[in-house]
Scaffold this motif. Sequence first.
Motif, PDB file in Angstrom:
ATOM      1  N   ASN A 134      -9.125   8.577   4.447  1.00  0.00           N
ATOM      2  CA  ASN A 134      -7.736   8.089   4.361  1.00  0.00           C
ATOM      3  C   ASN A 134      -6.752   9.256   4.467  1.00  0.00           C
ATOM      4  OD1 ASN A 134      -9.535   7.531   1.918  1.00  0.00           O
ATOM      5  ND2 ASN A 134      -7.692   8.324   0.941  1.00  0.00           N
ATOM      6  N   ASN A 147       0.860  -1.187   0.000  1.00  0.00           N
ATOM      7  CA  ASN A 147       0.000   0.000   0.000  1.00  0.00           C
ATOM      8  C   ASN A 147       0.895   1.235   0.000  1.00  0.00           C
ATOM      9  OD1 ASN A 147      -1.322   2.206   1.994  1.00  0.00           O
ATOM     10  ND2 ASN A 147      -2.846   1.284   0.652  1.00  0.00           N
ATOM     11  N   SER A 187       0.601   4.036   1.394  1.00  0.00           N
ATOM     12  CA  SER A 187       0.786   4.738   2.670  1.00  0.00           C
ATOM     13  C   SER A 187       1.429   3.852   3.724  1.00  0.00           C
ATOM     14  CB  SER A 187      -0.546   5.198   3.264  1.00  0.00           C
ATOM     15  OG  SER A 187      -1.402   5.691   2.299  1.00  0.00           O
ATOM     16  N   THR A 188       1.008   2.578   3.779  1.00  0.00           N
ATOM     17  CA  THR A 188       1.459   1.765   4.912  1.00  0.00           C
ATOM     18  C   THR A 188       2.540   0.748   4.539  1.00  0.00           C
ATOM     19  OG1 THR A 188      -0.381   0.269   4.492  1.00  0.00           O
ATOM     20  CG2 THR A 188      -0.754   1.981   6.120  1.00  0.00           C
ATOM     21  N   ASN A 228      -3.949   7.342  -1.813  1.00  0.00           N
ATOM     22  CA  ASN A 228      -3.850   6.012  -1.222  1.00  0.00           C
ATOM     23  C   ASN A 228      -4.137   4.916  -2.267  1.00  0.00           C
ATOM     24  OD1 ASN A 228      -3.627   4.162   0.820  1.00  0.00           O
ATOM     25  ND2 ASN A 228      -5.736   4.421   1.563  1.00  0.00           N
ATOM     26  N   THR A 257      -3.382   0.719  -3.479  1.00  0.00           N
ATOM     27  CA  THR A 257      -2.861  -0.612  -3.129  1.00  0.00           C
ATOM     28  C   THR A 257      -2.498  -1.353  -4.408  1.00  0.00           C
ATOM     29  OG1 THR A 257      -4.089  -0.737  -1.070  1.00  0.00           O
ATOM     30  CG2 THR A 257      -3.395  -2.826  -2.003  1.00  0.00           C
ATOM     31  N   GLN A 277      -5.579  -2.657   8.110  1.00  0.00           N
ATOM     32  CA  GLN A 277      -5.104  -1.715   7.081  1.00  0.00           C
ATOM     33  C   GLN A 277      -6.044  -0.502   6.982  1.00  0.00           C
ATOM     34  OE1 GLN A 277      -2.658  -1.563   4.481  1.00  0.00           O
ATOM     35  NE2 GLN A 277      -1.500  -3.039   5.664  1.00  0.00           N
ATOM     36  N   GLN A 284      -4.635   3.167   7.535  1.00  0.00           N
ATOM     37  CA  GLN A 284      -4.684   4.152   6.448  1.00  0.00           C
ATOM     38  C   GLN A 284      -5.518   5.387   6.821  1.00  0.00           C
ATOM     39  OE1 GLN A 284      -6.107   1.889   3.099  1.00  0.00           O
ATOM     40  NE2 GLN A 284      -4.391   0.464   3.245  1.00  0.00           N
TER      41      GLN A 284
END
Length: 371
Positions: free
Chosen positions: A262, A151, A153-154, A267, A269, A202, A206
């Motif tokens: 988010n 992802n 962001s993460t 964002n 994935t 998640q 997020q």
Amino acid sequence: MALEEYRNRIDEIDKKIAQLFQERMDTVTKVGQYKKENNIPILNRKREEEVLEKNAKRLREDLQEEGREFFENLMAVSRAYQQKIIFNEGKSSKNTMVSVGYPGVKGSFGYQAMVEYFKLDEGSKNYTEFEDIFIGMKKEEIEYGILPIENSSTGAINKVYDLLRKYGFSIVGEQCIKIDQNILGIPGTTLLDIKEVYSHPQGFEQSSRFVSGYSDWRLIPYHNTAMSAKYVMELNDKSKAAIASREAAKIYGLQIIKEGINDNRNNTTRFIVIGKSLEVQEESDKISVVFTLKHEAGNLYNSLRFFAENFINLLKIESRPMEESNWEYFFYIDFEGNLRSEAVKNALKKLEEDSSYFRILGCYKKMSMEI
Ligand SMILES: O=C(O)C(=O)C[C@]1(C(=O)O)C=C[C@@H](O)C=C1
């Protein structure tokens, strides 16, 4: 012109379209026959993109978007027809039917990625846990699986990296999906009613900035964002909410209480498509490998040097701990290229010689996503 006259004109045009449609479908059938004889999959994304580009350009500018949609639908109809007429005769020709496993339920991001990539949802099967997809492939319930790997962001989805190595399947494609997280509740819910929020970890991560503003909320981790939306719908209680997509709100009849929570506007994935074996095609331009090195000074530097020396662009490196030896790692590398290229062959030969464990995970088409 009177309405009647316009309709007569439309009838004339439709007559021509119907003739052309039939002619096109007859040709599509011949392509389908060829594909069956040569064991080629029905869906050819590159060809479809070319058809869309070419035909959109033939249209007036204000019609290009609608034109794309028209041709997209036309090719979806062609594919379904090829499947029906050619591949479904004698129904059980399992190797030609695309059946795909995705995580979660309808409306999950995994489901969206599957529909985007395979352009259909027939013959698909949903699984609760990521590992269930790998088990489903092993049991030959499905031919392909689609799983989130990273992802924007993460970062990496570690579990999927570990499962990829554990089960030994190959990456045959990738699909990026823009992720929107929203607070969903049953109709009439307000932010002040909420006491418990369900989502995949998640989903919480997020949306951490937004969620941290509501310290009294109990955050309850759930299998999947869309499954949490389904659960909240079933609970039918204004004190329960879910963090999930707009699509999930639509499917499960929930109201969007707060939109776009988010942290990161872009964002995204990245999902990987896994298959039983490598599927190297001419247009494949990305390679993934996993390897381990002997625990000696300079080893990682030396192995990465092979890529630089062959002018290969590295895209990503990820490391995962080896359970059996502390502080030693599996390195996962993504880089640009095709396995048939000499530069890639050179770099991989050297890397393999220097590794104590080495496996090519896949060679597939890279999906670039402008944000
Ligand atoms: O050109 C092909 O390979 C076809 O099967 C025809 C066609 C089409 O309708 O134009 C249909 C399916 C493929 O995904 C690409 C294009």
